[in-house]
Design a protein around this motif. Structure first.
Motif, PDB file in Angstrom:
ATOM      1  N   UNK A 157       0.835  -1.206   0.000  1.00 52.43           N
ATOM      2  CA  UNK A 157       0.000   0.000   0.000  1.00 52.43           C
ATOM      3  C   UNK A 157       0.870   1.256   0.000  1.00 52.43           C
ATOM      4  N   UNK A 158       1.971   1.207   0.736  1.00 52.65           N
ATOM      5  CA  UNK A 158       2.881   2.351   0.798  1.00 52.65           C
ATOM      6  C   UNK A 158       3.482   2.656  -0.568  1.00 52.65           C
ATOM      7  N   UNK A 159       3.734   1.633  -1.363  1.00 54.26           N
ATOM      8  CA  UNK A 159       4.275   1.855  -2.702  1.00 54.26           C
ATOM      9  C   UNK A 159       3.301   2.637  -3.573  1.00 54.26           C
ATOM     10  N   UNK A 160       2.014   2.347  -3.443  1.00 49.15           N
ATOM     11  CA  UNK A 160       1.009   3.083  -4.211  1.00 49.15           C
ATOM     12  C   UNK A 160       1.001   4.550  -3.786  1.00 49.15           C
ATOM     13  N   UNK A 161       1.053   4.790  -2.490  1.00 53.20           N
ATOM     14  CA  UNK A 161       1.077   6.156  -1.974  1.00 53.20           C
ATOM     15  C   UNK A 161       2.331   6.892  -2.443  1.00 53.20           C
ATOM     16  N   UNK A 162       3.468   6.208  -2.376  1.00 53.27           N
ATOM     17  CA  UNK A 162       4.734   6.802  -2.810  1.00 53.27           C
ATOM     18  C   UNK A 162       4.691   7.184  -4.292  1.00 53.27           C
ATOM     19  N   UNK A 163       4.186   6.284  -5.136  1.00 56.04           N
ATOM     20  CA  UNK A 163       4.109   6.566  -6.568  1.00 56.04           C
ATOM     21  C   UNK A 163       3.165   7.728  -6.859  1.00 56.04           C
ATOM     22  N   UNK A 164       2.058   7.804  -6.122  1.00 54.89           N
ATOM     23  CA  UNK A 164       1.128   8.917  -6.307  1.00 54.89           C
ATOM     24  C   UNK A 164       1.814  10.238  -5.987  1.00 54.89           C
ATOM     25  N   UNK A 165       2.602  10.250  -4.912  1.00 54.05           N
ATOM     26  CA  UNK A 165       3.341  11.454  -4.564  1.00 54.05           C
ATOM     27  C   UNK A 165       4.353  11.829  -5.627  1.00 54.05           C
ATOM     28  N   UNK A 166       5.052  10.823  -6.151  1.00 53.59           N
ATOM     29  CA  UNK A 166       6.005  11.082  -7.230  1.00 53.59           C
ATOM     30  C   UNK A 166       5.299  11.672  -8.447  1.00 53.59           C
ATOM     31  N   UNK A 179       1.736   2.595 -10.455  1.00 50.79           N
ATOM     32  CA  UNK A 179       1.912   1.270  -9.872  1.00 50.79           C
ATOM     33  C   UNK A 179       1.017   0.272 -10.593  1.00 50.79           C
ATOM     34  N   UNK A 180       1.428  -0.981 -10.536  1.00 50.19           N
ATOM     35  CA  UNK A 180       0.604  -2.091 -11.002  1.00 50.19           C
ATOM     36  C   UNK A 180       0.418  -3.033  -9.818  1.00 50.19           C
ATOM     37  N   UNK A 181      -0.829  -3.409  -9.569  1.00 59.96           N
ATOM     38  CA  UNK A 181      -1.145  -4.315  -8.459  1.00 59.96           C
ATOM     39  C   UNK A 181      -1.662  -5.639  -9.012  1.00 59.96           C
ATOM     40  N   UNK A 182      -0.786  -6.632  -9.103  1.00 61.51           N
ATOM     41  CA  UNK A 182      -1.225  -7.940  -9.606  1.00 61.51           C
ATOM     42  C   UNK A 182      -2.008  -8.715  -8.559  1.00 61.51           C
ATOM     43  N   UNK A 183      -2.896  -9.561  -9.035  1.00 60.48           N
ATOM     44  CA  UNK A 183      -3.489 -10.576  -8.186  1.00 60.48           C
ATOM     45  C   UNK A 183      -2.573 -11.782  -8.144  1.00 60.48           C
ATOM     46  N   UNK A 184      -3.072 -12.903  -7.653  1.00 56.26           N
ATOM     47  CA  UNK A 184      -2.256 -14.113  -7.554  1.00 56.26           C
ATOM     48  C   UNK A 184      -1.723 -14.504  -8.933  1.00 56.26           C
ATOM     49  N   UNK A 185      -0.408 -14.661  -9.028  1.00 60.74           N
ATOM     50  CA  UNK A 185       0.250 -14.920 -10.308  1.00 60.74           C
ATOM     51  C   UNK A 185       1.063 -16.201 -10.199  1.00 60.74           C
ATOM     52  N   UNK A 186       0.787 -17.134 -11.078  1.00 60.13           N
ATOM     53  CA  UNK A 186       1.398 -18.472 -11.009  1.00 60.13           C
ATOM     54  C   UNK A 186       2.434 -18.630 -12.103  1.00 60.13           C
TER      55      UNK A 186
END
Length: 253
Positions: A157-166, A179-186
């Motif tokens: 979650x912090x990465x999303x906030x950081x990228x938004x600030x950038x 940011x990209x938020x993947x779901x379960x990736x096999x």
């Protein structure tokens, strides 16, 4: 669609397997030059050779991204070798999903600080690019509470906030951040294959949560990463792209 990537220079951490490797492959297919790093030297060598076969410049190094100086050195050396940096993709995660202090320390040092340090080290070169882009790999675990430990979700979650600030800070310079938020990736050798083999109940539970009845492939996530990073997505910044097959239930407004 022409993504406008031909001749651009891309840095990818964790670029030898899974999502990172597929990102490297697609960037190279689109004509971008690629630098990768990972802790596995043999994997780096194999990846470089595969990318070079596509007719682009490809370089790499074995790097512990939790080591500030090693990461910064790789970034600067890659910039010199490629002739600049246009795109960075921060893909490495400690995958620290336990509920203990060690997970908090690992998540902060790897997931969070490697991303911050990658951006900081690349910034002098991104500032000179006409197609500068930063993409950080987060997770759906950063959007809602799930069976991962608290540290993992908190740092994602912090990465999303950081990228938004950038994105807000750097928009006047034409530098995008998403940011990209993947779901379960096999994928073979990945965490979900390990869980499938060693914790069948958890694997069945996780698979049952996927409305599409399956997990994502690395290629499906990487396509979104590459598009978001590319000049074809030139007016998109400050976005968190969720690619999860409807796994998460929260509405992203």
């Amino acid at each position: 669609m022409d993504l406008g990537l031909k001749g651009l220079n891309v840095l990818i951490t964790g670029g030898t397997k899974g999502i990172g490797r597929q990102c490297a492959e697609i960037f190279a297919d689109e004509g971008a030059n690629v630098a990768v790093c990972a802790r596995d030297n043999a994997g780096v060598t194999e990846t470089i050779e595969a990318l070079k076969a596509k007719g682009v410049t490809a370089i790499g190094r074995g790097v512990d991204v939790g080591n500030k100086h090693a990461l910064a050195s790789w970034v600067s050396d890659s910039a010199v070798a490629l002739g600049g940096i246009d795109i960075v993709v921060a893909n490495v995660s400690a995958l620290a999903v336990a509920d203990d202090e060690a997970a908090w320390e690992a998540g902060f040092g790897v997931d969070m600080m490697h991303s911050v340090r990658l951006v900081n080290a690349a910034m002098p070169y991104l500032e000179k690019s006409k197609a500068a882009s930063v993409t950080l790999i987060s997770s759906v675990s950063g959007r809602e509470i799930d069976f991962t430990g608290p540290a993992y979700g908190a740092f994602k979650a912090a990465l999303v906030h950081y990228a938004q600030g950038l994105a807000v800070k750097l928009a006047p310079q034409g530098i995008r951040a998403n940011t990209v938020s993947p779901g379960n990736t096999y994928f073979e050798g990945g965490i979900w294959q390990n869980i499938e083999q060693n914790n069948k109940d958890l694997f069945a539970e996780a698979l049952g949560m996927n409305p599409m009845g399956r997990m994502a492939s690395p290629q499906e996530i990487a396509r979104g990463v590459v598009f978001l990073s590319s000049p074809a997505s030139s007016f998109t910044t400050g976005t968190n792209l969720v690619i999860d097959g409807a796994l998460t239930k929260g509405v992203q407004l």
